[in-house]
Scaffold this motif. Sequence first.
Motif, mmCIF file in Angstrom:
data_model
loop_
_atom_site.group_PDB
_atom_site.id
_atom_site.type_symbol
_atom_site.label_atom_id
_atom_site.label_comp_id
_atom_site.label_asym_id
_atom_site.label_seq_id
_atom_site.Cartn_x
_atom_site.Cartn_y
_atom_site.Cartn_z
ATOM 1 N N ARG A 55 0.843 -1.198 0.000
ATOM 2 C CA ARG A 55 0.000 0.000 0.000
ATOM 3 C C ARG A 55 0.871 1.238 0.000
ATOM 4 O O ARG A 55 2.047 1.193 0.386
ATOM 5 C CB ARG A 55 -0.938 0.010 1.204
ATOM 6 C CG ARG A 55 -0.231 0.002 2.553
ATOM 7 C CD ARG A 55 -1.228 0.023 3.708
ATOM 8 N NE ARG A 55 -0.572 -0.116 4.992
ATOM 9 C CZ ARG A 55 0.001 0.883 5.666
ATOM 10 N NH1 ARG A 55 -0.029 2.113 5.170
ATOM 11 N NH2 ARG A 55 0.583 0.664 6.824
ATOM 12 N N ASP A 56 0.291 2.352 -0.432
ATOM 13 C CA ASP A 56 0.966 3.628 -0.254
ATOM 14 C C ASP A 56 0.548 4.193 1.108
ATOM 15 O O ASP A 56 -0.308 3.602 1.786
ATOM 16 C CB ASP A 56 0.702 4.574 -1.435
ATOM 17 C CG ASP A 56 -0.712 5.157 -1.482
ATOM 18 O OD1 ASP A 56 -1.371 5.252 -0.424
ATOM 19 O OD2 ASP A 56 -1.168 5.537 -2.584
ATOM 20 N N GLY A 61 -5.489 3.669 3.427
ATOM 21 C CA GLY A 61 -4.868 2.405 3.060
ATOM 22 C C GLY A 61 -4.889 1.393 4.181
ATOM 23 O O GLY A 61 -4.861 0.180 3.929
ATOM 24 N N HIS A 62 -4.962 1.871 5.426
ATOM 25 C CA HIS A 62 -4.974 0.951 6.568
ATOM 26 C C HIS A 62 -6.250 0.117 6.584
ATOM 27 O O HIS A 62 -6.198 -1.112 6.662
ATOM 28 C CB HIS A 62 -4.822 1.733 7.875
ATOM 29 C CG HIS A 62 -3.477 2.375 8.038
ATOM 30 N ND1 HIS A 62 -2.392 1.701 8.525
ATOM 31 C CD2 HIS A 62 -3.048 3.639 7.760
ATOM 32 C CE1 HIS A 62 -1.336 2.512 8.549
ATOM 33 N NE2 HIS A 62 -1.713 3.694 8.088
ATOM 34 N N PHE A 63 -7.412 0.787 6.503
ATOM 35 C CA PHE A 63 -8.642 -0.005 6.600
ATOM 36 C C PHE A 63 -8.913 -0.772 5.306
ATOM 37 O O PHE A 63 -9.489 -1.864 5.329
ATOM 38 C CB PHE A 63 -9.844 0.856 7.034
ATOM 39 C CG PHE A 63 -10.460 1.751 5.997
ATOM 40 C CD1 PHE A 63 -11.281 1.236 4.991
ATOM 41 C CD2 PHE A 63 -10.272 3.131 6.046
ATOM 42 C CE1 PHE A 63 -11.883 2.068 4.065
ATOM 43 C CE2 PHE A 63 -10.877 3.966 5.115
ATOM 44 C CZ PHE A 63 -11.682 3.434 4.121
ATOM 45 N N LEU A 64 -8.478 -0.232 4.170
ATOM 46 C CA LEU A 64 -8.704 -0.952 2.916
ATOM 47 C C LEU A 64 -7.822 -2.197 2.811
ATOM 48 O O LEU A 64 -8.277 -3.256 2.371
ATOM 49 C CB LEU A 64 -8.465 -0.024 1.727
ATOM 50 C CG LEU A 64 -9.531 1.053 1.506
ATOM 51 C CD1 LEU A 64 -9.094 2.038 0.430
ATOM 52 C CD2 LEU A 64 -10.876 0.423 1.130
ATOM 53 N N SER A 65 -6.560 -2.067 3.225
ATOM 54 C CA SER A 65 -5.692 -3.254 3.181
ATOM 55 C C SER A 65 -6.172 -4.301 4.184
ATOM 56 O O SER A 65 -6.120 -5.509 3.919
ATOM 57 C CB SER A 65 -4.234 -2.874 3.446
ATOM 58 O OG SER A 65 -4.071 -2.295 4.723
ATOM 59 N N ALA A 66 -6.670 -3.850 5.342
ATOM 60 C CA ALA A 66 -7.210 -4.797 6.321
ATOM 61 C C ALA A 66 -8.414 -5.541 5.749
ATOM 62 O O ALA A 66 -8.573 -6.755 5.964
ATOM 63 C CB ALA A 66 -7.599 -4.062 7.600
ATOM 64 N N ALA A 67 -9.261 -4.824 5.009
ATOM 65 C CA ALA A 67 -10.437 -5.456 4.406
ATOM 66 C C ALA A 67 -10.029 -6.456 3.328
ATOM 67 O O ALA A 67 -10.603 -7.554 3.233
ATOM 68 C CB ALA A 67 -11.354 -4.385 3.820
ATOM 69 N N VAL A 68 -9.034 -6.092 2.513
ATOM 70 C CA VAL A 68 -8.561 -7.007 1.475
ATOM 71 C C VAL A 68 -7.937 -8.247 2.116
ATOM 72 O O VAL A 68 -8.185 -9.382 1.684
ATOM 73 C CB VAL A 68 -7.543 -6.301 0.547
ATOM 74 C CG1 VAL A 68 -6.848 -7.305 -0.373
ATOM 75 C CG2 VAL A 68 -8.250 -5.237 -0.288
ATOM 76 N N GLU A 69 -7.148 -8.047 3.155
ATOM 77 C CA GLU A 69 -6.538 -9.186 3.848
ATOM 78 C C GLU A 69 -7.605 -10.103 4.438
ATOM 79 O O GLU A 69 -7.496 -11.336 4.355
ATOM 80 C CB GLU A 69 -5.596 -8.683 4.942
ATOM 81 C CG GLU A 69 -4.323 -8.044 4.387
ATOM 82 C CD GLU A 69 -3.461 -7.425 5.467
ATOM 83 O OE1 GLU A 69 -3.878 -7.445 6.647
ATOM 84 O OE2 GLU A 69 -2.369 -6.922 5.145
ATOM 85 N N GLY A 83 3.465 -4.059 3.711
ATOM 86 C CA GLY A 83 3.441 -2.716 4.266
ATOM 87 C C GLY A 83 3.489 -1.659 3.183
ATOM 88 O O GLY A 83 2.991 -1.843 2.073
ATOM 89 N N THR A 84 4.131 -0.514 3.513
ATOM 90 C CA THR A 84 4.194 0.606 2.586
ATOM 91 C C THR A 84 5.348 0.418 1.614
ATOM 92 O O THR A 84 6.517 0.444 2.003
ATOM 93 C CB THR A 84 4.374 1.929 3.356
ATOM 94 O OG1 THR A 84 3.278 2.097 4.265
ATOM 95 C CG2 THR A 84 4.423 3.109 2.397
ATOM 96 N N LEU A 85 5.011 0.237 0.356
ATOM 97 C CA LEU A 85 5.989 0.026 -0.706
ATOM 98 C C LEU A 85 5.437 0.563 -2.022
ATOM 99 O O LEU A 85 4.216 0.624 -2.201
ATOM 100 C CB LEU A 85 6.290 -1.470 -0.870
ATOM 101 C CG LEU A 85 7.344 -2.124 0.029
ATOM 102 C CD1 LEU A 85 7.453 -3.599 -0.347
ATOM 103 C CD2 LEU A 85 8.694 -1.447 -0.130
#
Length: 447
Positions: A55-56, A61-69, A83-85
Amino acid sequence: MALFGTDGVRGLANGPLTADLALTLAQATAVVLGQGRIAEARRAAGKRLTAVIGRDPRISGHFLSAAVEAGLASSGVDVLDAGTLPTPATAFLIGDIDADFGVMISASHNPAPDNGIKIFARGGVKLPDVVEQRIEEAMSGPKLQPTGGAVGRVIRFADAEDRYVIHLLASLPHRLDGLHVVVDCAHGAASGVSPETFRNAGAKVTVIGADPDGININEGVGSTHLRGLAAEVVRVGADIGIAHDGDADRCLAVDADGNVIDGDQIMAILAVSMKQRGVLREDTLVATVMSNLGLHRAMAEHGIRVETTAVGDRYVLERMNEGGFSLGGEQSGHVIMSRFATTGDGVLTGLHLCAEMARTGKSLAELASVMTVFPQVLVNVRGVERARAEDADVQDAVARASAALGLGGRVLLRPSGTEPMIRVMVEATTQDEAERIAGELAEVVRG
């Protein structure tokens, strides 16, 4: 309306792009990309599928990446959280560890309230339109719901950044010792990895735009705001400035005097260098219809053929893959070096641009002089349907303008793919002529 745009799913976070949508999209992705011979063989061997997520730094990005995970793990997919990359780092890592697919949470150069979900297939390649359509259809279908030990795990990808940096450094044909580089990270995904990599390559590095707080991404910095970078390069007496966008898949540059070097000029420099070193496959560069006429002329003078595609790095990449070509990109700074990356990589591009300066001992201005940039004017005529571009009076006006320009310019009309608008682009030998002809054509298009 289609969910996927030209570069994944994008929109206002917690507007159209909600956590629920992200979770459902991830579940559908697991269904569609979990099919195929390799995936079935892995499951038959008692192994779960694996996905990489990056994520950037924008706050959503925190809640969206958590939802995707959550969507992937609940579908029996093991998730490696990088993480952030940068986006190209996520794409690289998918192939590097032989993951089944991957997801990048980013809205690229968009402002902080927006976000996006980009999905990559095995090998870190972007999805074809037909696969995106299948995923969208699968969102309303049955989901994978394993239980017990069959659910996926979410694991921190501890050495993700190190793997990417090592890959970038290994790609370089020449170290950067003696160069002073200013790197503008757009308060984005490259804020950690880009300065580190340039330093490891031997450059003296001054950094701006590398203090992300979740809401300042692309705000007055980066590849869409080059004024601050140009001023800093001149202030510190640097040799070159490199600008990324929020997810670092773009690279633009400024020379020692603060002059902007765009994606066309960068491609011209790299193409000539690669041909000289025998690594430009088929002596061909792939560019879009928006690339400057000066690029075409410069390439012809150096015996390099230019293949032209529609606007969008995905179309550039498709043509590169079809022809087995090694270099392509866009004026905006999306540059694809297929030997080292499956998508545009702003850090990689910046490193190789600097490496050419170090290899030749020439300044960026000297290298960029390989191409004469024709004045280019773009007028967006809004409120006009795309069919208007095909009307007889418009086509007649375009023909007259093209005849008047002769070999000293060109005209391009390009309807927008997302709104009622036609873009009128004119290149000419002088700025005044380009502006005059573009204005006249815009009036005809308005009708």
